[in-house]
Design a protein around this motif. Sequence first.
Motif, PDB file in Angstrom:
ATOM      1  N   ARG A  23     -40.861 -36.719  37.788  1.00 20.46           N
ATOM      2  CA  ARG A  23     -41.386 -35.908  38.889  1.00 20.46           C
ATOM      3  C   ARG A  23     -40.802 -36.360  40.227  1.00 20.46           C
ATOM      4  O   ARG A  23     -40.419 -35.534  41.059  1.00 20.46           O
ATOM      5  CB  ARG A  23     -42.915 -35.997  38.917  1.00 20.46           C
ATOM      6  CG  ARG A  23     -43.566 -34.965  39.826  1.00 20.46           C
ATOM      7  CD  ARG A  23     -45.083 -35.139  39.828  1.00 20.46           C
ATOM      8  NE  ARG A  23     -45.625 -35.024  38.484  1.00 20.46           N
ATOM      9  CZ  ARG A  23     -45.885 -33.870  37.889  1.00 20.46           C
ATOM     10  NH1 ARG A  23     -45.636 -32.742  38.522  1.00 20.46           N
ATOM     11  NH2 ARG A  23     -46.414 -33.846  36.676  1.00 20.46           N
ATOM     12  N   GLU A  24     -40.729 -37.666  40.433  1.00 17.58           N
ATOM     13  CA  GLU A  24     -40.174 -38.184  41.682  1.00 17.58           C
ATOM     14  C   GLU A  24     -38.697 -37.819  41.813  1.00 17.58           C
ATOM     15  O   GLU A  24     -38.225 -37.481  42.900  1.00 17.58           O
ATOM     16  CB  GLU A  24     -40.350 -39.699  41.736  1.00 17.58           C
ATOM     17  CG  GLU A  24     -41.812 -40.139  41.901  1.00 17.58           C
ATOM     18  CD  GLU A  24     -41.961 -41.648  41.812  1.00 17.58           C
ATOM     19  OE1 GLU A  24     -40.952 -42.332  41.516  1.00 17.58           O
ATOM     20  OE2 GLU A  24     -43.090 -42.145  42.045  1.00 17.58           O
ATOM     21  N   ALA A  25     -37.970 -37.885  40.692  1.00 16.87           N
ATOM     22  CA  ALA A  25     -36.546 -37.562  40.725  1.00 16.87           C
ATOM     23  C   ALA A  25     -36.322 -36.092  41.063  1.00 16.87           C
ATOM     24  O   ALA A  25     -35.464 -35.749  41.883  1.00 16.87           O
ATOM     25  CB  ALA A  25     -35.902 -37.907  39.382  1.00 16.87           C
ATOM     26  N   THR A  26     -37.102 -35.210  40.427  1.00 17.05           N
ATOM     27  CA  THR A  26     -36.900 -33.777  40.653  1.00 17.05           C
ATOM     28  C   THR A  26     -37.421 -33.315  42.008  1.00 17.05           C
ATOM     29  O   THR A  26     -37.142 -32.177  42.420  1.00 17.05           O
ATOM     30  CB  THR A  26     -37.577 -32.951  39.537  1.00 17.05           C
ATOM     31  OG1 THR A  26     -38.951 -33.331  39.431  1.00 17.05           O
ATOM     32  CG2 THR A  26     -36.888 -33.174  38.203  1.00 17.05           C
ATOM     33  N   ASP A  27     -38.166 -34.163  42.695  1.00 12.47           N
ATOM     34  CA  ASP A  27     -38.593 -33.849  44.056  1.00 12.47           C
ATOM     35  C   ASP A  27     -37.526 -34.236  45.079  1.00 12.47           C
ATOM     36  O   ASP A  27     -37.698 -33.998  46.276  1.00 12.47           O
ATOM     37  CB  ASP A  27     -39.894 -34.591  44.397  1.00 12.47           C
ATOM     38  CG  ASP A  27     -41.113 -33.900  43.808  1.00 12.47           C
ATOM     39  OD1 ASP A  27     -41.023 -32.685  43.539  1.00 12.47           O
ATOM     40  OD2 ASP A  27     -42.139 -34.575  43.594  1.00 12.47           O
ATOM     41  N   THR A  28     -36.428 -34.836  44.613  1.00 10.76           N
ATOM     42  CA  THR A  28     -35.364 -35.296  45.504  1.00 10.76           C
ATOM     43  C   THR A  28     -34.376 -34.165  45.787  1.00 10.76           C
ATOM     44  O   THR A  28     -33.824 -33.567  44.860  1.00 10.76           O
ATOM     45  CB  THR A  28     -34.604 -36.483  44.879  1.00 10.76           C
ATOM     46  OG1 THR A  28     -35.544 -37.491  44.496  1.00 10.76           O
ATOM     47  CG2 THR A  28     -33.597 -37.059  45.856  1.00 10.76           C
ATOM     48  N   LYS A  66     -43.130 -39.495  33.093  1.00 12.12           N
ATOM     49  CA  LYS A  66     -43.412 -38.283  33.858  1.00 12.12           C
ATOM     50  C   LYS A  66     -43.390 -38.554  35.351  1.00 12.12           C
ATOM     51  O   LYS A  66     -42.921 -37.731  36.138  1.00 12.12           O
ATOM     52  CB  LYS A  66     -44.759 -37.689  33.446  1.00 12.12           C
ATOM     53  CG  LYS A  66     -44.748 -37.034  32.078  1.00 12.12           C
ATOM     54  CD  LYS A  66     -46.019 -36.238  31.848  1.00 12.12           C
ATOM     55  CE  LYS A  66     -45.938 -35.479  30.522  1.00 12.12           C
ATOM     56  NZ  LYS A  66     -47.119 -34.618  30.298  1.00 12.12           N
ATOM     57  N   ARG A  67     -43.905 -39.716  35.750  1.00 13.72           N
ATOM     58  CA  ARG A  67     -43.909 -40.057  37.171  1.00 13.72           C
ATOM     59  C   ARG A  67     -42.479 -40.194  37.692  1.00 13.72           C
ATOM     60  O   ARG A  67     -42.140 -39.670  38.762  1.00 13.72           O
ATOM     61  CB  ARG A  67     -44.685 -41.351  37.402  1.00 13.72           C
ATOM     62  CG  ARG A  67     -44.801 -41.716  38.894  1.00 13.72           C
ATOM     63  CD  ARG A  67     -45.690 -42.914  39.117  1.00 13.72           C
ATOM     64  NE  ARG A  67     -45.135 -44.127  38.492  1.00 13.72           N
ATOM     65  CZ  ARG A  67     -45.652 -44.709  37.416  1.00 13.72           C
ATOM     66  NH1 ARG A  67     -46.726 -44.198  36.831  1.00 13.72           N
ATOM     67  NH2 ARG A  67     -45.118 -45.813  36.925  1.00 13.72           N
ATOM     68  N   VAL A  68     -41.645 -40.873  36.922  1.00 12.92           N
ATOM     69  CA  VAL A  68     -40.236 -41.048  37.325  1.00 12.92           C
ATOM     70  C   VAL A  68     -39.535 -39.697  37.390  1.00 12.92           C
ATOM     71  O   VAL A  68     -38.795 -39.401  38.337  1.00 12.92           O
ATOM     72  CB  VAL A  68     -39.506 -41.993  36.351  1.00 12.92           C
ATOM     73  CG1 VAL A  68     -38.017 -42.010  36.643  1.00 12.92           C
ATOM     74  CG2 VAL A  68     -40.088 -43.406  36.445  1.00 12.92           C
TER      75      VAL A  68
END
Length: 277
Positions: A11-16, A7-9
């Motif tokens: 979330r970080e990806a979709t914030d890009t 989930k952390r990965v």
Amino acid sequence: MHIAAPKRVAREATDTTWFRRLARCGYAAAGLVHALIGMLAIIVATGGDVASDQTGAMRAIAEVPFGFALLWAIAGALGALALWKVAEGVLVRGDHTVQRWGRRIGQWGQGVVFAALGGIAAAIALGARLSSERAAEQLSRGALQVPGGVFVLVAVGIGVGITGVSFVWMGVRRSYRSQVSVPDGAVGHLVDVLGITGFIAKGVALVAVAVLLLVAGVRNEAGSAGALDGALHALLQLTLGPMLVALIGAGFIAYAVFCVFRARYARLWPRSPSLGS
């Protein structure tokens, strides 16, 4: 609160920002492919002899100047959209476990479809001579040669049929609005017309493919199986078949334009009311 690594990965990806933009480009790329399929279907309806499916559309792109570069761009955009769907599946929310997993499987299923379409684009860009009809027949023959293969083929046919009915239902109920921030005014009305027409047309085409798979399974004849091109040619044999195929082609073009609007207005994680993300 601790967040699991996937989930952390995700979330970080979709914030890009660049990932978000590539995902939106994926919808536009899907629109281009559907537009070509629609045009090819209309050619078939008027007596032309072309492959009116995904591989036919990709081959048509390959034949234009710089077509192979465009195919690679389509493959990249669709691949990014497929990865986005995987991330959305990881981040999906719901009040109940069954609800969450239902949405998750739906997102991942879409990701598989976009990845497969991107894979076709990449393969043709590399010079492969693909045929959806031949692939469907070969896979059906392989399934029928193993114990219980008939039931597997029938199950696949039922699954494709359910998908087709769900597309029709989404068009009739306009449930695609949960995935797209439809704007107000004339643009919103246009998006609805395109969405309703496109989803129903694509659903009818998928139901036709399902019928071919079911016939192949029931008759134990792999040669009866087919993909979209085979389904459209089968529809040509019906009363008013050419008109039906032409309407489906027009519906695919409507769906293609809807995909272009979706590239702008799709709800992408995290939700952003201002941009319809």
